[in-house]
Design an enzyme around this catalytic site. Structure first.
Site, PDB file in Angstrom:
ATOM      1  N   ASP A   1      38.252  49.731  29.982  1.00 54.13           N
ATOM      2  CA  ASP A   1      38.633  50.388  31.499  1.00 54.13           C
ATOM      3  C   ASP A   1      37.433  50.441  32.324  1.00 54.13           C
ATOM      4  OD1 ASP A   1      41.328  51.561  32.534  1.00 54.13           O
ATOM      5  OD2 ASP A   1      39.827  52.740  32.971  1.00 54.13           O
TER       6      ASP A   1
ATOM      7  N   ASN B   1      38.377  50.243  45.200  1.00 52.26           N
ATOM      8  CA  ASN B   1      39.642  49.749  46.275  1.00 52.26           C
ATOM      9  C   ASN B   1      39.626  50.595  47.635  1.00 52.26           C
ATOM     10  OD1 ASN B   1      40.282  47.697  44.947  1.00 52.26           O
ATOM     11  ND2 ASN B   1      41.881  48.652  43.612  1.00 52.26           N
TER      12      ASN B   1
ATOM     13  N   HIS C   1      40.708  45.730  48.857  1.00 50.82           N
ATOM     14  CA  HIS C   1      41.104  45.140  47.644  1.00 50.82           C
ATOM     15  C   HIS C   1      40.552  43.932  47.185  1.00 50.82           C
ATOM     16  CE1 HIS C   1      44.602  47.808  46.674  1.00 50.82           C
ATOM     17  NE2 HIS C   1      44.649  48.158  47.838  1.00 50.82           N
TER      18      HIS C   1
ATOM     19  N   ASP D   1      39.233  43.176  43.753  1.00 48.81           N
ATOM     20  CA  ASP D   1      39.479  41.743  43.015  1.00 48.81           C
ATOM     21  C   ASP D   1      38.144  41.132  42.420  1.00 48.81           C
ATOM     22  OD1 ASP D   1      42.145  42.192  43.291  1.00 48.81           O
ATOM     23  OD2 ASP D   1      42.341  40.686  45.072  1.00 48.81           O
TER      24      ASP D   1
ATOM     25  N   ASP E   1      43.208  47.605  35.731  1.00 53.58           N
ATOM     26  CA  ASP E   1      41.820  47.523  35.650  1.00 53.58           C
ATOM     27  C   ASP E   1      41.481  47.520  33.996  1.00 53.58           C
ATOM     28  OD1 ASP E   1      42.583  50.082  35.706  1.00 53.58           O
ATOM     29  OD2 ASP E   1      40.603  50.645  36.168  1.00 53.58           O
TER      30      ASP E   1
END
Length: 347
Positions: free
Chosen positions: A218, A226, A231, A235, A261
């Site tokens: 994680d 973000n 974003h 990504d 994530d």
């Protein structure tokens, strides 16, 4: 002679030639030929539905239809011919001897045919050699014409087959692509949850059994990436994690993005040492990317829950144990790995 008149003359001559060729190729005896053949052929009656011969069987006789109708079925998807009075067939068997028949010959109505063997034909030659020579010429031309028709049909069939194969290839490719899309995460290229489920099904059927180790990964403070950088930056972080997991996984293993994530890495053959090594390698690769980052982040810290798997339990139990270890790693501040207490061996 003007060009137009010359063209008309040429067309007339071509039409006459085509008519003459049709008369040569057409398998119908003239009245004079029929009368001669009738003197030496043996009449044979065929009730509707009876066969004269079958495709592939050898034959050395030819036939002339006196009345009724005979159907020639060449098999597969080739044309079926129906012959009537004064038409002849089977002449190759007579001329070559024991020639395999190329079609089934069946009476489609009550019929009478003349049957001629080699001895009968020799008497025909002796009686009227000129007429028989013309008959043979026509027969040869008809065989050549039929072969040309057959070649065209076979070429058309081959073309149709090639087209069908091309369509099948395209359809197979589309189905394969669709299947991959269904099981693949679009952003990272890793398996998604459906891909994970299919992998676990395949593992149950595989002789090597289920996977032996699970890493649950994680991203730490991913929401902050973000929020602060957008974003697209987020990504890039997810894709970087995916690339690291892909580099660790073998063909037998599975790297998966579970959602958001959260990732997992299922190792088919693993023990405590190999799991520890894989988790440390991932952490090291993450730190290396973070150290080389300038400006927009390409990576953020990660936490890893590590668990050896009990082959007698299922995915929900595996996930619960690894998730508990991941929670402990997060509770301790993240950016670390933590082993499940249920692991059979803990480093």
């Amino acid at each position: 002679m003007t060009g137009k008149v010359a063209a008309n003359v040429c067309e007339q001559e071509a039409g006459i030639a085509q008519t003459a060729m049709a008369e040569i190729v057409h398998a119908v005896l003239s009245p004079g030929e029929f009368a001669l053949f009738a003197q030496f052929g043996q009449q044979r009656r065929l009730p509707e539905g009876d066969h004269l011969f079958r495709r592939g069987h050898p034959g050395d006789t030819m036939y002339v239809i006196v009345s009724g109708a005979i159907e020639l079925d060449f098999g597969e998807d080739l044309l079926v011919k129906t012959l009537g009075a004064n038409e002849f067939f089977g002449e190759l068997g007579l001329l070559i001897g024991d020639h395999p028949r190329s079609a089934d010959a069946r009476a489609v109505a009550d019929s009478v045919v003349l049957e001629l063997d080699n001895g009968d034909f020799q008497r025909l030659v002796e009686r009227d050699p000129g007429l028989i020579a013309y008959f043979l010429r026509r027969t040869i031309m008809r065989v050549v014409s039929n072969e040309q028709v057959l070649i065209r049909q076979l070429r058309r069939r081959n073309h149709d087959l090639e087209t069908a194969l091309d369509n099948l290839y395209v359809t197979t490719h589309q189905l394969t692509h669709t299947r991959e899309l269904v099981r693949t995460d679009e952003l990272t290229g890793l398996h998604n949850r459906r891909g994970l489920a299919l992998y676990l099904q395949e593992c149950r059927a595989h002789q090597d059994g289920p996977p032996q180790g699970l890493l649950l990964i994680d991203c730490d403070r991913f929401k902050q990436v973000n929020d602060e950088h957008g974003h697209q930056a987020g990504d890039r972080v997810l894709q970087s994690v995916a690339n690291i997991l892909r580099s660790v996984a073998t063909e037998a293993d599975l790297a998966c993005r579970l959602g958001g994530d959260e990732f997992c890495l299922l190792l088919r053959a693993a023990d405590a040492d190999s799991l520890q090594h894989a988790a440390e390698f991932i952490q090291s690769a993450v730190h290396g990317l973070m150290d080389r980052a300038h400006g927009l982040p390409h990576m953020c810290p990660i936490s890893i829950g590590v668990s050896l798997l009990d082959p007698h339990t299922d995915w929900s139990e595996w996930y619960a144990r690894a998730d508990n270890a991941l929670y402990q790693a997060k509770r301790l501040g993240g950016n670390r790995l933590h082993w499940s207490r249920a692991a059979t061996a803990t480093p």
